[in-house]
Design a protein around this motif. Sequence first.
Motif, short mmCIF file in Angstrom:
data_model
loop_
_atom_site.label_atom_id
_atom_site.label_comp_id
_atom_site.label_asym_id
_atom_site.label_seq_id
_atom_site.Cartn_x
_atom_site.Cartn_y
_atom_site.Cartn_z
N ALA A 112 0.86 -1.20 0.00
CA ALA A 112 0.00 0.00 0.00
C ALA A 112 0.89 1.25 0.00
N GLY A 113 1.95 1.21 0.80
CA GLY A 113 2.87 2.34 0.86
C GLY A 113 3.52 2.62 -0.48
N GLU A 114 3.97 1.53 -1.14
CA GLU A 114 4.60 1.68 -2.46
C GLU A 114 3.62 2.29 -3.46
N LYS A 115 2.39 1.81 -3.43
CA LYS A 115 1.38 2.33 -4.37
C LYS A 115 1.09 3.80 -4.08
N ALA A 116 1.04 4.15 -2.79
CA ALA A 116 0.71 5.53 -2.42
C ALA A 116 1.73 6.51 -2.99
N VAL A 117 2.98 6.07 -3.07
CA VAL A 117 4.04 6.97 -3.57
C VAL A 117 3.68 7.50 -4.96
N SER A 118 3.07 6.65 -5.78
CA SER A 118 2.87 7.07 -7.16
C SER A 118 1.41 7.24 -7.58
N CYS A 119 0.46 6.95 -6.70
CA CYS A 119 -0.92 6.92 -7.19
C CYS A 119 -1.65 8.28 -7.13
N GLY A 120 -1.11 9.22 -6.39
CA GLY A 120 -1.82 10.51 -6.24
C GLY A 120 -2.78 10.46 -5.04
N VAL A 121 -2.92 11.60 -4.37
CA VAL A 121 -3.70 11.65 -3.12
C VAL A 121 -5.14 11.16 -3.32
N ASN A 122 -5.75 11.55 -4.45
CA ASN A 122 -7.15 11.21 -4.67
C ASN A 122 -7.40 9.72 -4.85
N LYS A 123 -6.34 9.01 -5.21
CA LYS A 123 -6.53 7.57 -5.48
C LYS A 123 -6.20 6.68 -4.27
#
Length: 559
Positions: free
Chosen positions: A142-153
Amino acid sequence: MMAAASSQFSGVKTPPSRSFPKQTSLHSRSAFSSQLSFGTFQSPNYSKSNRSLFTRHCCKNTVFKVSCEGGNVDVIQRNKIEKSTLGEAKNELTCVMKFGGSSVASAERMREVADLILSFTNESPVIVLSAMGKTTNKLLLAGEKAVSCGVNKVDDIEELSFIKELHRRTADELGVDRLIVDGHLEELQQLLKGIAMMKELTLRTTDYLVSFGECMSTRIFAAYLNKIGVKARQYDAFEIGFITTDDFTNADILEATYAAVAKRLNDDWNSDPAIPIVTGFLGKGWRSCAITTLGRGGSDLTATTIGKALGFREIQVWKDVDGVLTCDPNIYPRAEPVPYLTFDEAAELAYCGAQVLHPQSMRPAREGDIPVRVKNSYNPKAPGTLITRSRDMSKAGLTSIVLKRNVTMLDIVSTRMLGQFGFLAKVFSIFEDLGISVDVVATSEVSISLTLDPSKLWSRELIQQELDHVVEELEKIAIVNLLQHRSIISLIGNVKRSSLILEKAFHVLRINGVNVQMISQGASKVNISLVVNDNEAEQCVRALHAAFFESELPCGSAN
Ligand SMILES: Nc1ncnc2c1ncn2[C@@H]1O[C@H](COP(=O)(O)OP(=O)(O)O)[C@@H](O)[C@H]1O
Ligand SMILES: N[C@@H](CC(=O)OP(=O)(O)O)C(=O)O
């Protein structure tokens, strides 16, 4: 067992109403950023003489019989051996039981673990829990995805939804208030939004992120015990004296931890007995005061640290296998339990890559000379593995085979610009400067072969850039050959029989057409390491296992 619970039971089937000790309530996580303050102890150095502190109460146990019907624990009889009133502690804490992620993966598993704990009628245990199931992996993803997904996602991250659903469902199924985890889930979501905003996940934040797993599993479990009438108190390790280095993602426990943890757990137990439910894996950096983690699988180390701190007579680590096995069952399902191991053998096995134990976990047990029992929470009747200072080695041959994959090997041949001493010193100083651990080493006068240990960098592989840099530095004094995709097969056992073990191992490898590229016998004399190609390694382990543990020939005894 558990005088803590004595006043709450009166021989009835219905558990008494929920009785949360103060500490069980939602703990303020913001406290972790405050200054260290772990009570008034003076000496951070634990010694055996401190043990008297922990043994001043003689053991006068209260025994409960429990029946486990429909997954619920009902107290059906209470046998009071010694008159005891709640608040007047007659018992002392007696042992530590650690349950890994697989043991507490669901509500059903948590019920079974509660039953298991209650079946130890003569123990007043400290319980250490890991995060539920694969929660740590999911948090990292989840942390890795958060780095690149953008706040809204962030709200759409699959792993976040999974973690929310798992913990809420578990609370519901156990009949405890969801509120116990709701605050953490909300905070987790906010944290992931912060990571998305910063587009960066530092090691410090990674530790904060993964800490949610253990913080939630322990809260749910403690609430469940309280609900069924067994008084329990949740503790975040970073709040009770687990003081570590500031090496985020791989912190070491500092000496002051022992006295601090012992004081806190004993004081609480003596003033208001309740089973301590402690988060595994977590600590508090002594400089940063931030949450740290002890490396993957670090709850084992939490358990052995508590065992030493409280001078227990036994440390139990409960897994999903029948103890330490003769090899990784994922490679070879016919692996068998090893009944006895020494601390040295277990430490070597863990260091060589056996996932079953954390590499550092044997250290406190060895220092405190406290036996460690590895048991299966899915099959409690299995005897498991008993790890002690020494064992009868007269019949011992090979104990276990361990495989570490995807290792990088370096062949370094001196260009003779330096004498032999200077050459070795220079080579190792390059690794020191670059902060890379060296694993297996074999040397001759003018050459060194070694493997690099990426384990200190648990969240990432040794990256190519770092490797290029190592080679560049070494090429100033040597000809360097970088060999990737290698595996280390470690043969753990009685190296007094090393000739026999090697003869047999090389026979097996020869008939399987495998060329050994490097060999090293550990100074601890319990380990022989062989380096082979990755793509041949599993087949080698299977063939070696068959030869050592499934044939009648000598030196394949795990005993
Ligand atoms: N030599 C071995 N003996 C036992 N288990 C091993 C061994 N090598 C690898 N394993 C793996 O380690 C797992 C248990 O360790 P771990 O997952 O850390 O347990 P837990 O999460 O319950 O603490 C087993 O399920 C098994 O797949
Ligand atoms: N949850 C942490 C710590 C731990 O010890 O877990 P387990 O006991 O499930 O290996 C991890 O996954 O690394």
